[in-house]
Design an enzyme around this catalytic site. Structure first.
Site, PDB file in Angstrom:
ATOM      1  N   GLN A  78       0.839  -1.195   0.000  1.00  0.00           N
ATOM      2  CA  GLN A  78       0.000   0.000   0.000  1.00  0.00           C
ATOM      3  C   GLN A  78       0.878   1.250   0.000  1.00  0.00           C
ATOM      4  O   GLN A  78       1.244   1.769   1.041  1.00  0.00           O
ATOM      5  CB  GLN A  78      -0.951   0.005   1.207  1.00  0.00           C
ATOM      6  CG  GLN A  78      -1.979   1.093   1.085  1.00  0.00           C
ATOM      7  CD  GLN A  78      -3.154   0.876   2.012  1.00  0.00           C
ATOM      8  OE1 GLN A  78      -3.290  -0.141   2.689  1.00  0.00           O
ATOM      9  NE2 GLN A  78      -4.024   1.852   2.038  1.00  0.00           N
ATOM     10  N   PHE A  79       1.179   1.739  -1.215  1.00  0.00           N
ATOM     11  CA  PHE A  79       2.033   2.909  -1.355  1.00  0.00           C
ATOM     12  C   PHE A  79       1.412   4.155  -0.729  1.00  0.00           C
ATOM     13  O   PHE A  79       2.120   5.088  -0.352  1.00  0.00           O
ATOM     14  CB  PHE A  79       2.388   3.171  -2.825  1.00  0.00           C
ATOM     15  CG  PHE A  79       1.259   3.730  -3.650  1.00  0.00           C
ATOM     16  CD1 PHE A  79       1.143   5.099  -3.828  1.00  0.00           C
ATOM     17  CD2 PHE A  79       0.329   2.882  -4.241  1.00  0.00           C
ATOM     18  CE1 PHE A  79       0.103   5.625  -4.586  1.00  0.00           C
ATOM     19  CE2 PHE A  79      -0.702   3.404  -5.002  1.00  0.00           C
ATOM     20  CZ  PHE A  79      -0.819   4.784  -5.173  1.00  0.00           C
ATOM     21  N   THR A  80       0.102   4.175  -0.569  1.00  0.00           N
ATOM     22  CA  THR A  80      -0.574   5.354  -0.011  1.00  0.00           C
ATOM     23  C   THR A  80      -0.216   5.596   1.453  1.00  0.00           C
ATOM     24  O   THR A  80      -0.509   6.668   1.985  1.00  0.00           O
ATOM     25  CB  THR A  80      -2.104   5.251  -0.168  1.00  0.00           C
ATOM     26  OG1 THR A  80      -2.570   4.083   0.509  1.00  0.00           O
ATOM     27  CG2 THR A  80      -2.499   5.191  -1.636  1.00  0.00           C
TER      28      THR A  80
END
Length: 150
Positions: A78-80
């Site tokens: 999850q790059f967010t």
């Protein structure tokens, strides 16, 4: 590396209508990777996750790790988690590592976590549009960042 660790009764990830991975009692780990991350971050985070004492013992006290509870782990990239919201209303993801850096680190992280756990961890698919379902048990949610080890 940043991780959001949730104690779950069950969790699953679905991609294009197909269940990719599902676990029963254990941990759902959302992990974000940045350019500065490396082997040391992976080793530290894996050790912390498998030894984190957030499962109830026989007295109802959070005193057991996922290892002690014989639980499972599902890892979702999850790059967010590296979103910056300092300016404006649209998050910036400039700190998130590029695909060519993130994918090998994510795969190494999942492999090392499997070794530490002593069983295969479930995974999503890096970069895919994933539908994650979970039943947070507690709720218990812990956030960790390998840049804040001290």
């Amino acid at each position: 590396m940043r991780a959001v660790i949730q104690r779950v009764s069950h969790a699953s990830v679905t991609i294009n209508g197909n269940c990719k991975s599902a676990i029963k009692e254990g941990l759902l780990v959302l992990v974000g990777i940045e350019e500065a991350d490396g082997r040391e971050d992976i080793e530290w985070l894996c050790k912390k996750i498998v030894n984190l004492r957030i499962f109830d013992d026989e007295n109802g006290v959070m005193n057991k790790s996922v290892l002690d509870a014989d639980g499972e782990i599902l890892v979702i990239s999850q790059f967010t988690l590296h979103a910056s919201t300092k300016k404006g209303n649209r998050p910036s993801y400039i700190k998130a590592a590029k695909h060519e850096v993130s994918v090998p680190l994510y795969e190494t992280f999942c492999n090392e976590l499997s070794i530490s756990l002593g069983k295969q961890v479930g995974t999503g698919e890096f970069g895919a549009d994933m539908k994650v379902e979970l039943l947070n048990n507690g709720p218990v949610t812990i956030c960790m960042d390998t840049k804040n080890k001290e």
